[in-house]
Structures are given as structure tokens and as C-alpha cells.
Design an enzyme around this catalytic site. Structure first.
Site, PDB file in Angstrom:
ATOM      1  N   ARG A   1       0.849  -1.192   0.000  1.00 12.64           N
ATOM      2  CA  ARG A   1       0.000   0.000   0.000  1.00 12.64           C
ATOM      3  C   ARG A   1       0.881   1.238   0.000  1.00 12.64           C
ATOM      4  O   ARG A   1       1.763   1.375   0.844  1.00 12.64           O
ATOM      5  CB  ARG A   1      -0.925   0.003   1.210  1.00 12.64           C
ATOM      6  CG  ARG A   1      -1.958  -1.082   1.107  1.00 12.64           C
ATOM      7  CD  ARG A   1      -3.017  -0.981   2.168  1.00 12.64           C
ATOM      8  NE  ARG A   1      -3.864  -2.160   2.101  1.00 12.64           N
ATOM      9  CZ  ARG A   1      -4.682  -2.562   3.046  1.00 12.64           C
ATOM     10  NH1 ARG A   1      -4.802  -1.842   4.152  1.00 12.64           N
ATOM     11  NH2 ARG A   1      -5.406  -3.646   2.902  1.00 12.64           N
TER      12      ARG A   1
ATOM     13  N   SER B   1      -8.058  -0.685   0.915  1.00 12.98           N
ATOM     14  CA  SER B   1      -9.026  -0.923   1.973  1.00 12.98           C
ATOM     15  C   SER B   1      -9.763   0.330   2.442  1.00 12.98           C
ATOM     16  O   SER B   1     -10.367   1.037   1.643  1.00 12.98           O
ATOM     17  CB  SER B   1      -8.308  -1.602   3.136  1.00 12.98           C
ATOM     18  OG  SER B   1      -9.232  -2.016   4.088  1.00 12.98           O
ATOM     19  N   HIS B   2      -9.614   0.637   3.711  1.00 17.61           N
ATOM     20  CA  HIS B   2     -10.348   1.733   4.352  1.00 17.61           C
ATOM     21  C   HIS B   2      -9.622   3.068   4.188  1.00 17.61           C
ATOM     22  O   HIS B   2     -10.101   4.084   4.681  1.00 17.61           O
ATOM     23  CB  HIS B   2     -10.492   1.417   5.830  1.00 17.61           C
ATOM     24  CG  HIS B   2      -9.145   1.090   6.435  1.00 17.61           C
ATOM     25  ND1 HIS B   2      -8.476  -0.082   6.136  1.00 17.61           N
ATOM     26  CD2 HIS B   2      -8.332   1.790   7.239  1.00 17.61           C
ATOM     27  CE1 HIS B   2      -7.314  -0.098   6.760  1.00 17.61           C
ATOM     28  NE2 HIS B   2      -7.189   1.039   7.433  1.00 17.61           N
TER      29      HIS B   2
ATOM     30  N   LYS C   1      -2.474  -6.538  -3.922  1.00 19.58           N
ATOM     31  CA  LYS C   1      -2.326  -7.694  -3.042  1.00 19.58           C
ATOM     32  C   LYS C   1      -2.482  -8.960  -3.866  1.00 19.58           C
ATOM     33  O   LYS C   1      -3.270  -8.994  -4.802  1.00 19.58           O
ATOM     34  CB  LYS C   1      -3.426  -7.613  -1.986  1.00 19.58           C
ATOM     35  CG  LYS C   1      -3.477  -8.730  -1.022  1.00 19.58           C
ATOM     36  CD  LYS C   1      -4.425  -8.406   0.107  1.00 19.58           C
ATOM     37  CE  LYS C   1      -5.856  -8.687  -0.261  1.00 19.58           C
ATOM     38  NZ  LYS C   1      -6.704  -8.890   0.916  1.00 19.58           N
TER      39      LYS C   1
ATOM     40  N   ASP D   1     -16.380  -0.984   4.334  1.00 17.63           N
ATOM     41  CA  ASP D   1     -15.262  -0.098   3.996  1.00 17.63           C
ATOM     42  C   ASP D   1     -14.981  -0.060   2.491  1.00 17.63           C
ATOM     43  O   ASP D   1     -15.772  -0.555   1.685  1.00 17.63           O
ATOM     44  CB  ASP D   1     -14.003  -0.537   4.753  1.00 17.63           C
ATOM     45  CG  ASP D   1     -13.452  -1.854   4.231  1.00 17.63           C
ATOM     46  OD1 ASP D   1     -14.245  -2.657   3.729  1.00 17.63           O
ATOM     47  OD2 ASP D   1     -12.225  -2.069   4.320  1.00 17.63           O
TER      48      ASP D   1
ATOM     49  N   ASP E   1     -13.098  -1.649   0.355  1.00 23.69           N
ATOM     50  CA  ASP E   1     -13.103  -2.870  -0.452  1.00 23.69           C
ATOM     51  C   ASP E   1     -14.082  -3.921   0.042  1.00 23.69           C
ATOM     52  O   ASP E   1     -14.077  -5.053  -0.443  1.00 23.69           O
ATOM     53  CB  ASP E   1     -11.697  -3.450  -0.540  1.00 23.69           C
ATOM     54  CG  ASP E   1     -11.135  -3.852   0.811  1.00 23.69           C
ATOM     55  OD1 ASP E   1     -11.528  -3.235   1.818  1.00 23.69           O
ATOM     56  OD2 ASP E   1     -10.314  -4.783   0.877  1.00 23.69           O
TER      57      ASP E   1
ATOM     58  N   ASP F   1     -14.502  -5.519   2.992  1.00 25.15           N
ATOM     59  CA  ASP F   1     -14.235  -6.630   3.907  1.00 25.15           C
ATOM     60  C   ASP F   1     -14.440  -6.268   5.374  1.00 25.15           C
ATOM     61  O   ASP F   1     -14.553  -7.148   6.216  1.00 25.15           O
ATOM     62  CB  ASP F   1     -12.833  -7.241   3.663  1.00 25.15           C
ATOM     63  CG  ASP F   1     -11.710  -6.228   3.774  1.00 25.15           C
ATOM     64  OD1 ASP F   1     -11.984  -5.062   4.108  1.00 25.15           O
ATOM     65  OD2 ASP F   1     -10.545  -6.616   3.516  1.00 25.15           O
ATOM     66  N   ARG F   2     -14.523  -4.986   5.683  1.00 28.62           N
ATOM     67  CA  ARG F   2     -14.748  -4.595   7.083  1.00 28.62           C
ATOM     68  C   ARG F   2     -16.222  -4.326   7.340  1.00 28.62           C
ATOM     69  O   ARG F   2     -16.977  -4.057   6.411  1.00 28.62           O
ATOM     70  CB  ARG F   2     -13.966  -3.323   7.409  1.00 28.62           C
ATOM     71  CG  ARG F   2     -12.483  -3.513   7.337  1.00 28.62           C
ATOM     72  CD  ARG F   2     -11.760  -2.277   7.812  1.00 28.62           C
ATOM     73  NE  ARG F   2     -10.327  -2.527   7.828  1.00 28.62           N
ATOM     74  CZ  ARG F   2      -9.475  -1.913   8.629  1.00 28.62           C
ATOM     75  NH1 ARG F   2      -9.902  -0.978   9.458  1.00 28.62           N
ATOM     76  NH2 ARG F   2      -8.194  -2.195   8.585  1.00 28.62           N
TER      77      ARG F   2
ATOM     78  N   GLU G   1     -10.311  -7.210  15.820  1.00 26.53           N
ATOM     79  CA  GLU G   1     -10.770  -5.942  16.397  1.00 26.53           C
ATOM     80  C   GLU G   1     -10.869  -4.836  15.350  1.00 26.53           C
ATOM     81  O   GLU G   1     -11.584  -3.875  15.538  1.00 26.53           O
ATOM     82  CB  GLU G   1      -9.857  -5.517  17.549  1.00 26.53           C
ATOM     83  CG  GLU G   1      -8.352  -5.519  17.245  1.00 26.53           C
ATOM     84  CD  GLU G   1      -7.922  -4.500  16.215  1.00 26.53           C
ATOM     85  OE1 GLU G   1      -8.472  -3.390  16.264  1.00 26.53           O
ATOM     86  OE2 GLU G   1      -7.043  -4.823  15.384  1.00 26.53           O
TER      87      GLU G   1
ATOM     88  N   LYS H   1     -11.954 -11.500   5.202  1.00 29.02           N
ATOM     89  CA  LYS H   1     -13.042 -11.030   6.035  1.00 29.02           C
ATOM     90  C   LYS H   1     -14.133 -10.476   5.123  1.00 29.02           C
ATOM     91  O   LYS H   1     -13.876 -10.153   3.963  1.00 29.02           O
ATOM     92  CB  LYS H   1     -12.554 -10.021   7.050  1.00 29.02           C
ATOM     93  CG  LYS H   1     -11.804  -8.822   6.502  1.00 29.02           C
ATOM     94  CD  LYS H   1     -11.181  -8.075   7.669  1.00 29.02           C
ATOM     95  CE  LYS H   1     -10.554  -6.766   7.250  1.00 29.02           C
ATOM     96  NZ  LYS H   1      -9.154  -6.912   6.826  1.00 29.02           N
TER      97      LYS H   1
ATOM     98  N   ARG I   1      -0.819   1.728  17.572  1.00 27.92           N
ATOM     99  CA  ARG I   1      -2.117   1.268  18.054  1.00 27.92           C
ATOM    100  C   ARG I   1      -1.951   0.768  19.480  1.00 27.92           C
ATOM    101  O   ARG I   1      -1.034  -0.023  19.770  1.00 27.92           O
ATOM    102  CB  ARG I   1      -2.654   0.129  17.200  1.00 27.92           C
ATOM    103  CG  ARG I   1      -2.788   0.458  15.720  1.00 27.92           C
ATOM    104  CD  ARG I   1      -3.822  -0.460  15.078  1.00 27.92           C
ATOM    105  NE  ARG I   1      -3.800  -0.450  13.633  1.00 27.92           N
ATOM    106  CZ  ARG I   1      -4.276   0.526  12.848  1.00 27.92           C
ATOM    107  NH1 ARG I   1      -4.803   1.618  13.399  1.00 27.92           N
ATOM    108  NH2 ARG I   1      -4.233   0.427  11.536  1.00 27.92           N
TER     109      ARG I   1
HETATM  110  C1  G16 Z   1      -5.826  -5.305   7.109  1.00 24.66           C
HETATM  111  C2  G16 Z   1      -5.698  -6.760   7.425  1.00 24.66           C
HETATM  112  C3  G16 Z   1      -6.319  -7.056   8.757  1.00 24.66           C
HETATM  113  C4  G16 Z   1      -5.727  -6.164   9.822  1.00 24.66           C
HETATM  114  C5  G16 Z   1      -5.880  -4.719   9.413  1.00 24.66           C
HETATM  115  C6  G16 Z   1      -5.202  -3.749  10.350  1.00 24.66           C
HETATM  116  O1  G16 Z   1      -7.163  -4.984   6.943  1.00 24.66           O
HETATM  117  O2  G16 Z   1      -6.325  -7.553   6.456  1.00 24.66           O
HETATM  118  O3  G16 Z   1      -6.115  -8.395   9.048  1.00 24.66           O
HETATM  119  O4  G16 Z   1      -6.363  -6.383  11.037  1.00 24.66           O
HETATM  120  O5  G16 Z   1      -5.302  -4.535   8.152  1.00 24.66           O
HETATM  121  O6  G16 Z   1      -3.846  -3.939  10.290  1.00 24.66           O
HETATM  122  P1  G16 Z   1      -2.857  -2.912  10.941  1.00 24.66           P
HETATM  123  O7  G16 Z   1      -3.231  -2.855  12.397  1.00 24.66           O
HETATM  124  O8  G16 Z   1      -1.526  -3.524  10.688  1.00 24.66           O
HETATM  125  O9  G16 Z   1      -3.067  -1.561  10.278  1.00 24.66           O
HETATM  126  P2  G16 Z   1      -7.651  -4.156   5.684  1.00 24.66           P
HETATM  127  O10 G16 Z   1      -9.121  -4.027   5.887  1.00 24.66           O
HETATM  128  O11 G16 Z   1      -6.882  -2.863   5.776  1.00 24.66           O
HETATM  129  O12 G16 Z   1      -7.267  -4.983   4.504  1.00 24.66           O
END
Ligand code: G16
Length: 542
Positions: A21, A112-113, A125, A276, A278, A280-281, A363, A375, A495
Site C-alpha cells: 500500500r 481498503s479503508h 495484493k 469499507d 473494499d 471486507d470490514r 478488532e 473477512k 495502536r
Molecule cells: C488489514 C488486514 C487485517 C488487519 C488490518 C489492520 O485490513 O487484512 O487483518 O487487522 O489490516 O492492520 P494494521 O493494524 O496492521 O493496520 P484491511 O481491511 O486494511 O485490509
């Protein structure tokens, strides 16, 4: 028709938690996307003549990279590409298409988000044949190739028409443009009791779903409004936009604030949700109650047998380490396995493939099951709707009953975004160096029981992943976890995950930040967050 182009390596193409990313201008550098895609292909074997799935969340630069990926797939010897119409496939839909058509793998374009647009975020990815994100041994191999790449192969042909469903030929390879929604919608019909949900909605149960101008819009329109009969207008912001309307397509209490406020109002619908960029959230909010992702995982697992697809029961539950222990209590009661993995959906793949876990959650607003290997935001929404339709109770009643039965895990995540990387790494290093001396230390009424840097031993392939987050566990079961995000694109994101278990139902009505106040203070004392980051408060609290 196929040409080999000379190139030189970029040094910053290490995949993070979920693929590569970066900001769009980084991806727009000469050969940047090409280098990474060629490195993906160079780390795979045996794909000649096989099928590759390609799709993305529709964000800015999606179409351009899809064209590049198709032409490179043709030049590298794939036999067929399945691509969503308009270049669109939600992440869970891409996972399903890979599995359903037994593709060799898939390329999913998304950040993603994270926000989209000419100066915002983009991502690439690779997903393997089980439909899930490539495991670390594959992403490590991809990264190794990016450091030595000298050439890439690409078909020298005109762009593919992405807007007409059907087959086309590209340099000897077949490209099939597919309907992005229909396979996924059919899958959902096999998992959930659509007639029960339909009649619950027809009986006056009101829902609102915010697609956040992102990829889930067409899926939610089709499934919630067309197939389940939710009132027209129940799905908001359903047209995917390249810049998500200028917003962060992140379904949390900050970026989906308007939905939250509507759900807390006097005339709130019965159920609110969002997904979100894409798809998945998920965000779940009942009338008057936000359900944390950790609680949602536990509540979905506890009630899953009410949905036809899970009627036979769950094999096990998996959660990422920073996710609260609420699901552990459900697993214990059900007498099934519970698995604690590092952050990153890729770590669930082996457990799902081996049949050890059926439902997984994080989470970070991710929940899903063995139906795909990602997800799945809409899946979580539909499982909630199925449960609500069968139990005919409100979200708040279901949550309260759950806490009374299992106890409540008060939980919050504090994010400090775009922190100076050196400061963030310094904070983590300093914590790491204290680990051995922390047990026994008192902070107010809290006593540290154990402290470690989480290591995961995969029970299926026995791989080991170290340094996955610092855990400070206090006597009585409370804990604070520190991690640096692996998905940010500028600076570092710290975090801090804070959790307290409260068994007493008389104490289940406390505001979460109040319930966690002493742990929040202890986190700052231990890590020197304010001092090291220069921040007086978190950027985002969820
Ligand atoms: C991705 C991963 C998730 C992870 C999240 C947050 O989500 O697929 O498994 O929990 O990132 O990761 P980090 O805490 O490292 O930012 P997504 O929705 O961004 O693809």
C-alpha cells in the site's frame, strides 16, 4: 505482441499487513506497478494456462492498474483472466470467485479503508488459490524479487473493454468480464435464511446500511434491497466513487459518525451497518448501541447456528491477538477450539483450510468465516440480520443477554496516526527492553502479571511469526497491547489496545473509556506515549 521491458528495482516494495500500500503518486512512478506485479508472477510456479482473477475496489488508478495486470498476465502465460465488470470486485467477492472457479490465484487492487484519489492511497495484493491473502512465505518471496528485478513482460495490445460482460482475447489469453455481484449474492443465499430476514424486514424491522461511496454499494443494493426487500433508500452512498466522495471509507465511529448519530437518535432504525473501501470490514450499530468488533465476533459465534450455513455448529473460532477475549468465552462454553493469531487475515487461512476454525474475527472491524478466505463486511451484516430475524429481539437485548451470560470485555483501541517513524520505533524498542522487568510492577491498583512480544506458532504449517505486538497482562485479566500498524502509508501509526473483563452484570453499563481509564493511564506511564509522540490524545478512538 509480447515485449520484455528493462527495469530497475524499487527498494520500498515490501508488502505490509495486507499487500503493498502506497500513495497513488508512488504507484505512478515508471514501472512501479509493473515491477511489483512481475515480482508476484516470478514468485509463483505452475500457472501456465491457468486462471487468474483480477478486481479492485474502484478507487482512483484502479482501471489503469487492471489494464497493466491483464496485459502482464497474458505475457507471463496465464490462460484466462476473470475480471469484474468495470474492474470492480469487493475483496470477499474476489476471494469467492477465486474459489468458485478454482483459479490459480488473484490480484486484488485496494487500499481498503484508506482514502482514495490522485494523492491518496492505492494497493496491490496477491491472493492464493484458496482465495486468501498470500501467506508470509509468498510475500517474502515477492519482496525478494522486487529487490533484484531486471525485466518485466507485458502484452503490447490495446486496452481491454472492462465494461462489457463476456469474453475477449488478449495476446492469446482469454479475458472474461464477469458480473461482480451475482456469484457473491448467490453464495450469501446458501448461508443465510433469506425468507426469515425478508419477512422480518417486511414486518417493519428498519435497517440502514452506509456503503461509504465504496465497493459494497452494488452488493448491498442487490442483496439488501432487491433480494431481501429492505425499503428503497436503506442503502446509503451506494455508488462507488474513485475518491469515495472525499471521505475515509473506514467504518468506524469517526468516519461513519453520521450513521452513529442516526443510530443513537430517538427515531433510529433498528439496525445500522457500514462497510469499507473494499467491502471486507464492517461496523454494526443497533438502535442505541455500538457493538465493538470484538463483541460482534463473540455474539455472532454464540448465535451462528441460527443461520442455515452454520446450523451444524462451529469447528472453532479464531481471533487476532489484539482482539478482545470475548470470543474465547464463547468457544469455551461451546467446547470448541479458540486460536489466537497475529494481526492479518492471512494468518486465518491455514486454520480455515484445515477445518480447525469456522468463524474468525479481528478488532479492526473484520469478521468472516470459512465461506471465503477474506473477512467479509456484508456477510457479518447478513449473519446479524439472520440472528435478529430468528430471535426477534433488539440488538441491545441480545448484547445485554450475552454479557450477562459470558461477562463483558470492555474494549477500546487508541490510534496515534502519522507519528514520526523513529519516535514510534523508539517507543516500541523501549517497551521491549523493559519486558523482563515488568512482571510484578504496580501501577496504581494494577499489577503486571506477564509481559511479552507476541510470537505465533502456526499449528498447521508450524511457521513462526515473531514480534507481533507487545502484550502487558495485568492480574485479573485486563491487558494493554502495543503494536505499530502495517497498513499505513505515511509515518507510523501506533495502536494501543485496551481491555478489561467485567463479570458482574451490575457493572455492564459503564462508559467504555471510563471503565478503562486506569489502564489507559497505565499505558501512557509504561510507554511514554505523550512524551515520545508529542501527542496529547489519540487521533482515533474506537
Ligand atoms: C488489514 C488486514 C487485517 C488487519 C488490518 C489492520 O485490513 O487484512 O487483518 O487487522 O489490516 O492492520 P494494521 O493494524 O496492521 O493496520 P484491511 O481491511 O486494511 O485490509
Amino acid at each position: 505482441m509480447t515485449k520484455t521491458v528493462n527495469t530497475t528495482p524499487y527498494t520500498d516494495q515490501k508488502p505490509g499487513t495486507s499487500g503493498l500500500r502506497k500513495k497513488v503518486p508512488v504507484f505512478q512512478q515508471p514501472n512501479y506497478a509493473e515491477n511489483f506485479i512481475q515480482s508476484i508472477f516470478d514468485s509463483l510456479e505452475g500457472f501456465a494456462g491457468k486462471t487468474l482473477v483480477i478486481g479492485g475496489d474502484g478507487r482512483f488508478y484502479n482501471r489503469e492498474v487492471i489494464q497493466i495486470a491483464i496485459k502482464m498476465a497474458a505475457a507471463n502465460g496465464f490462460g484466462r483472466v476473470l475480471v469484474g465488470r468495470g474492474g470492480i470486485l469487493s475483496t470477499p467477492a474476489a476471494s469467492h470467485v477465486i474459489r468458485k472457479y478454482e483459479a490459480f490465484g488473484g490480484i486484488v487492487l485496494s487500499a481498503s479503508h484508506n482514502p482514495g484519489g490522485p494523492t491518496e492511497d492505492f494497493g496491490i495484493k496477491y491472493n492464493i488459490g484458496n482465495g486468501g491473502p498470500a501467506p508470509e512465505k509468498v510475500t517474502d518471496a515477492i519482496y525478494a524479487h522486487t529487490k533484484t528485478i531486471e525485466t518485466y513482460k507485458i502484452a503490447d495490445v490495446a486496452d481491454v473493454n472492462l465494461d462489457a460482460e463476456g469474453e475477449q482475447e488478449v495476446a492469446g489469453m482469454t479475458v472474461q468480464v464477469i458480473n461482480p455481484v451475482s456469484d457473491y449474492a448467490e453464495l450469501m443465499e446458501t448461508l443465510f435464511d433469506f425468507p426469515a430476514i425478508r419477512s422480518h424486514l417486511a414486518g417493519g424491522f428498519r435497517i440502514v446500511f452506509d456503503a461509504m461511496s465504496a465497493v459494497t454499494g452494488p452488493y448491498a443494493k442487490e442483496i439488501l434491497e432487491n433480494r431481501l426487500g429492505a425499503a428503497k433508500g436503506s442503502v446509503l452512498n451506494f455508488v462507488p466513487l474513485p475518491d469515495f466522495g472525499g471521505h475515509h471509507p473506514d467504518p468506524n465511529l469517526v468516519h461513519a459518525r453520521a450513521l452513529y448519530e442516526e443510530m443513537m437518535g430517538d427515531d433510529a432504525p433498528d439496525f445500522g451497518a457500514a462497510s469499507d473501501g473494499d467491502g471486507d470490514r464492517n461496523l454494526i450499530i443497533g438502535k442505541g448501541i455500538f457493538v465493538t468488533p470484538s463483541d460482534s465476533l463473540a455474539m455472532l459465534a454464540a448465535n451462528a447456528t441460527l443461520a442455515p450455513g452454520y446450523a451444524k455448529g462451529l469447528a472453532g473460532i479464531a481471533r487476532s491477538m489484539p482482539t478482545s477475549g470475548a470470543a474465547d468465552r464463547v468457544a469455551e462454553k461451546l467446547g470448541i477450539g479458540i486460536y489466537e493469531t497475529p494481526t492479518g487475515w492471512k494468518f486465518f487461512g491455514n486454520l480455515l483450510d484445515a477445518g480447525l476454525a469456522t468463524i474468525c474475527g479481528e478488532e479492526s472491524a473484520g469478521t468472516g468465516s470459512s465461506h471465503v478466505r477474506e473477512k467479509d463486511g456484508l456477510w457479518a451484516v447478513l449473519l446479524w440480520l439472520n440472528i435478529l430475524a430468528v430471535r426477534k429481539e433488539s440488538v441491545v437485548d441480545i448484547a445485554r443477554e450475552h454479557w450477562t451470560t459470558y461477562g463483558r470485555n470492555y474494549y477500546s483501541r487508541h490510534d496515534y496516526e502519522e507519528v514520526d517513524s523513529a519516535a514510534a520505533n523508539g517507543l516500541m524498542d523501549a517497551l521491549r527492553s523493559q519486558l523482563a522487568t515488568l512482571p510484578g510492577r504496580k501501577l496504581g491498583d494494577l499489577t503486571i502479571e506477564t509481559a511479552d512480544d507476541f510470537s505465533y506458532h502456526d499449528p498447521v504449517d508450524h511457521s513462526v511469526s515473531n514480534n507481533q505486538g507487545i502484550r502487558i497482562l495485568f492480574e485479573g485479566g485486563s491487558r494493554v497491547v502495543f503494536r505499530l500498524s502495517g497498513t499505513g502509508t505515511s509515518g507510523a501509526t501506533l495502536r494501543v489496545y485496551i481491555e478489561r473483563f467485567e463479570p458482574d452484570a451490575a457493572k455492564h453499563d459503564v462508559d467504555t473509556q471510563v471503565a478503562l481509564a486506569d489502564l489507559i493511564e497505565a499505558a501512557d506511564t509504561l510507554a511514554g506515549i505523550k512524551e515520545r509522540t508529542g501527542r496529547t490524545e489519540p487521533t482515533v478512538i474506537t
